[in-house]
Each structure stands twice: as structure tokens, then as C-alpha cells.
Design a protein around this motif. Structure first.
Motif, PDB file in Angstrom:
ATOM      1  N   UNK A  80     -47.414  -7.652 -30.800  1.00 48.47           N
ATOM      2  CA  UNK A  80     -46.309  -8.062 -29.904  1.00 48.47           C
ATOM      3  C   UNK A  80     -45.887  -9.533 -29.424  1.00 48.47           C
ATOM      4  N   UNK A  81     -44.926 -10.141 -28.697  1.00 50.42           N
ATOM      5  CA  UNK A  81     -44.340 -10.772 -28.734  1.00 50.42           C
ATOM      6  C   UNK A  81     -45.072 -11.257 -27.070  1.00 50.42           C
ATOM      7  N   UNK A  82     -45.630 -12.513 -27.105  1.00 52.03           N
ATOM      8  CA  UNK A  82     -46.230 -13.161 -25.602  1.00 52.03           C
ATOM      9  C   UNK A  82     -44.694 -13.841 -25.207  1.00 52.03           C
ATOM     10  N   UNK A  83     -44.127 -14.428 -25.866  1.00 51.54           N
ATOM     11  CA  UNK A  83     -43.009 -15.451 -24.872  1.00 51.54           C
ATOM     12  C   UNK A  83     -42.236 -16.190 -26.463  1.00 51.54           C
ATOM     13  N   UNK A  84     -40.660 -16.803 -26.002  1.00 49.05           N
ATOM     14  CA  UNK A  84     -40.537 -17.107 -26.735  1.00 49.05           C
ATOM     15  C   UNK A  84     -39.771 -18.810 -25.749  1.00 49.05           C
TER      16      UNK A  84
ATOM     17  N   UNK B  68     -49.280 -11.108 -30.260  1.00 49.64           N
ATOM     18  CA  UNK B  68     -50.700 -11.549 -30.075  1.00 49.64           C
ATOM     19  C   UNK B  68     -50.459  -9.847 -30.373  1.00 49.64           C
ATOM     20  N   UNK B  69     -51.876  -9.577 -31.019  1.00 47.60           N
ATOM     21  CA  UNK B  69     -52.573  -8.201 -31.430  1.00 47.60           C
ATOM     22  C   UNK B  69     -52.613  -7.755 -30.000  1.00 47.60           C
ATOM     23  N   UNK B  70     -52.288  -5.697 -30.394  1.00 46.89           N
ATOM     24  CA  UNK B  70     -51.942  -5.389 -29.245  1.00 46.89           C
ATOM     25  C   UNK B  70     -50.902  -5.839 -27.855  1.00 46.89           C
ATOM     26  N   UNK B  71     -50.802  -6.241 -27.858  1.00 43.13           N
ATOM     27  CA  UNK B  71     -49.490  -6.666 -26.498  1.00 43.13           C
ATOM     28  C   UNK B  71     -48.170  -5.346 -26.623  1.00 43.13           C
ATOM     29  N   UNK B  72     -48.355  -4.893 -25.634  1.00 37.82           N
ATOM     30  CA  UNK B  72     -47.565  -3.991 -25.203  1.00 37.82           C
ATOM     31  C   UNK B  72     -46.359  -4.427 -25.727  1.00 37.82           C
ATOM     32  N   UNK B  73     -45.502  -5.141 -25.676  1.00 44.01           N
ATOM     33  CA  UNK B  73     -44.883  -6.089 -25.146  1.00 44.01           C
ATOM     34  C   UNK B  73     -43.690  -6.087 -26.712  1.00 44.01           C
ATOM     35  N   UNK B  74     -42.285  -5.254 -27.383  1.00 35.82           N
ATOM     36  CA  UNK B  74     -42.439  -5.428 -28.140  1.00 35.82           C
ATOM     37  C   UNK B  74     -40.896  -5.686 -28.174  1.00 35.82           C
ATOM     38  N   UNK B  75     -40.098  -6.185 -27.060  1.00 36.03           N
ATOM     39  CA  UNK B  75     -38.865  -7.257 -26.875  1.00 36.03           C
ATOM     40  C   UNK B  75     -38.941  -7.887 -26.029  1.00 36.03           C
ATOM     41  N   UNK B  76     -37.574  -8.822 -26.340  1.00 32.73           N
ATOM     42  CA  UNK B  76     -37.658 -10.310 -25.288  1.00 32.73           C
ATOM     43  C   UNK B  76     -36.229 -10.690 -25.124  1.00 32.73           C
ATOM     44  N   UNK B  77     -35.686 -10.843 -24.511  1.00 33.16           N
ATOM     45  CA  UNK B  77     -34.523 -11.623 -23.727  1.00 33.16           C
ATOM     46  C   UNK B  77     -34.222 -13.105 -23.655  1.00 33.16           C
ATOM     47  N   UNK B  78     -33.786 -14.272 -23.827  1.00 27.14           N
ATOM     48  CA  UNK B  78     -33.031 -15.101 -23.698  1.00 27.14           C
ATOM     49  C   UNK B  78     -32.185 -14.811 -22.986  1.00 27.14           C
ATOM     50  N   UNK B  79     -31.918 -14.979 -22.121  1.00 27.02           N
ATOM     51  CA  UNK B  79     -30.356 -15.073 -20.835  1.00 27.02           C
ATOM     52  C   UNK B  79     -29.487 -16.088 -21.350  1.00 27.02           C
ATOM     53  N   UNK B  80     -28.419 -16.069 -20.045  1.00 31.63           N
ATOM     54  CA  UNK B  80     -28.161 -16.875 -20.492  1.00 31.63           C
ATOM     55  C   UNK B  80     -28.552 -18.762 -19.645  1.00 31.63           C
ATOM     56  N   UNK B  81     -29.345 -18.933 -18.991  1.00 35.36           N
ATOM     57  CA  UNK B  81     -29.605 -19.868 -18.191  1.00 35.36           C
ATOM     58  C   UNK B  81     -31.207 -20.331 -19.242  1.00 35.36           C
ATOM     59  N   UNK B  82     -31.257 -19.839 -20.146  1.00 38.16           N
ATOM     60  CA  UNK B  82     -32.412 -19.948 -20.954  1.00 38.16           C
ATOM     61  C   UNK B  82     -31.843 -20.724 -22.360  1.00 38.16           C
ATOM     62  N   UNK B  83     -30.125 -20.384 -22.505  1.00 35.01           N
ATOM     63  CA  UNK B  83     -29.753 -20.920 -23.903  1.00 35.01           C
ATOM     64  C   UNK B  83     -28.417 -21.634 -22.978  1.00 35.01           C
ATOM     65  N   UNK B  84     -28.444 -22.051 -22.151  1.00 35.14           N
ATOM     66  CA  UNK B  84     -27.347 -23.226 -21.258  1.00 35.14           C
ATOM     67  C   UNK B  84     -27.626 -24.186 -22.574  1.00 35.14           C
TER      68      UNK B  84
END
Length: 242
Positions: free
Chosen positions: A107-111, A129-145
Motif C-alpha cells: 500500500x501507499x503510506x504517503x507521497x 509499505x506491505x500490509x497497508x490498507x491504503x491503496x490510493x492517495x491524492x495530492x490536491x491543489x494546495x499540495x501542488x500549488x
């Protein structure tokens, strides 16, 4: 295996209770700190292409850990740039990790969005990370400004592997060993972290971090070694088109 290493005294903020990342090379998004990703030459081989006019999920990189084959995809939304028609800005990026033949699901911990070590570029530092339940992650406009891509520039991605069972203090903060690596346990009694540890019966040893080893290529008869981007599964280069 590209693993997490402590490179500054101050870590990036924890993303959920299990998310821990390298500190950013450079903070993005300040109004007076525009990130301009310029066109570069010499990265054509062993790279792929991202069409920013297409909002479908496109492959950023493929990898393998824990004998699990997986791909990391991104759906990218763009906007017009104040720098002119030869540039675009990022409005939103939706990431998804797809496990193809898993032993442990990755899964994805963070980006983290960081300036590129190769100059004139941008890096998505993707922490898995293995055995993570998070398989999606979003960077929104604030993070990409305030990030501007020139037509024909490159997006660089680096994948880091976090240990399955990090050691934490009473407040839930991840601890580090004296060598700067994340302190972690080899197992939880149900699964063994064989990317980070070796086990033979009661003999359990943490593996060496081979990312710290010298990567000077060995050559024969003074032939020129290939130093191309994207030839390790932990890094990729994607040419930007729109």
C-alpha cells in the motif's frame, strides 16, 4: 529495495498513524517559490510518457517487493499556467497502487512533492509499505500549488519502502536507530518482514541497506557503462506531454 533513511533532524509530518517519510528536499507551494520544471535532454532512454490532457490512470512506475509485482498509477488534472501556453500547472493527482501477484499486499503510506536532485525537475517521493490498507492517495491543489511543467520536461518518481513493523514511542512517533534507519521489528507473530530481516530458525539479522553501497559501475576494457534513468524499479522518469 529502496528504503527509508533519516536525512535531516526534522521529518515530514506523519501521514496517518503509520505514515512516515523523508523530509522534503524543498517545500513546495509558497507564493514566491514557484517550481518551474524545464525541458531536459538526455533522459529519453528507459523512460515513459505522461499525457496531461488525458485524465485516465497512467503508469508512473512498476516495482517488486516481498515477491509481489505491482504498478503505481496516477490520474492527473492540469490547469493553464501563468508562464504561457508552453507550460501547464498541476491541479490534482490521484495515485493508485495495483498489486498483481501479491504475497503481501503493498500500500501507499504517503507521497511527498520535492525538488529533483537532477535539477530543473520535480520528484514524487512515494512511500510504500506491505500490509497497508491504503491503496490510493491524492495530492490536491494546495499540495501542488505553483508548480509549472514545460512541454517535454520530465516528472521523476522515487519509490521508498517502509518496514512493515516500525518501532514507535508512547506518542506514536516512529523511532530511528543510531545509523539513521527506521527502528523496526522483524515480525508481529503472524508475518515476517523478509525485505528488512533474514531469519534462520532463532537466528534473526537485519539486512544491510544496499542503497548505501557504492554504485560505481564495473567496466571491462574501458568500455562506457550505461547510466540510464529508470533502470532500477525504485525510480522512473516520465516525459510530460500536453
Amino acid at each position: 529495495m529502496k528504503t527509508l533513511q533519516k536525512v535531516t533532524p526534522l521529518l515530514a509530518s506523519l501521514m496517518f498513524s503509520f505514515s512516515f517519510t523523508l523530509a522534503q528536499d524543498k517545500k513546495m507551494g509558497a507564493a514566491d517559490d514557484a517550481m518551474i520544471v524545464k525541458k531536459m535532454e538526455g533522459l529519453e532512454e528507459y523512460s515513459s510518457t505522461l499525457d496531461l490532457n488525458d485524465d485516465r490512470k497512467q503508469l508512473l512506475m512498476a516495482g517488486q517487493n516481498y515477491q509481489t509485482n505491482y504498478g503505481i498509477y496516477a490520474s492527473i488534472t492540469i490547469g493553464e499556467s501563468s508562464l504561457g501556453s508552453n507550460y501547464k500547472t498541476l491541479k490534482n493527482v490521484d495515485f493508485e497502487i495495483v498489486n498483481y501477484k501479491p504475497t503481501y499486499f503493498i500500500g501507499i503510506d504517503s507521497i511527498v512533492v520535492a525538488s529533483n536532485r537532477m535539477k530543473n525537475g520535480l520528484t514524487f517521493q512515494i512511500y510504500t509499505r506491505a500490509q497497508s490498507d491504503v491503496h490510493t492517495y491524492t495530492l490536491n491543489e494546495a499540495a501542488l500549488k505553483n508548480i509549472h511543467f514545460e512541454q517535454g520536461s520530465y516528472l521523476h518518481s522515487e519509490r521508498y519502502l517502509n518496514p512493515m513493523f516500525p518501532t514507535k514511542d508512547a506518542s506514536g512517533k516512529v523511532l530511528f536507530d543510531s545509523d539513521g534507519r527506521v527502528s523496526c521489528k522483524p515480525d508481529n507473530g503472524k508475518a515476517f518482514d523478509f525485505e528488512f530481516f533474514y531469519k534462520d530458525g532463532r537466528h534473526v539479522v537485519r539486512k544491510e541497506d544496499y542503497d548505501k553501497e557504492s554504485e560505481d559501475p564495473q567496466t571491462y576494457m574501458n568500455e562506457v557503462a550505461m547510466q540510464l534513468p529508470g533502470k532500477r524499479c525504485s525510480t522512473s522518469f516520465n516525459k510530460i506531454m500536453f
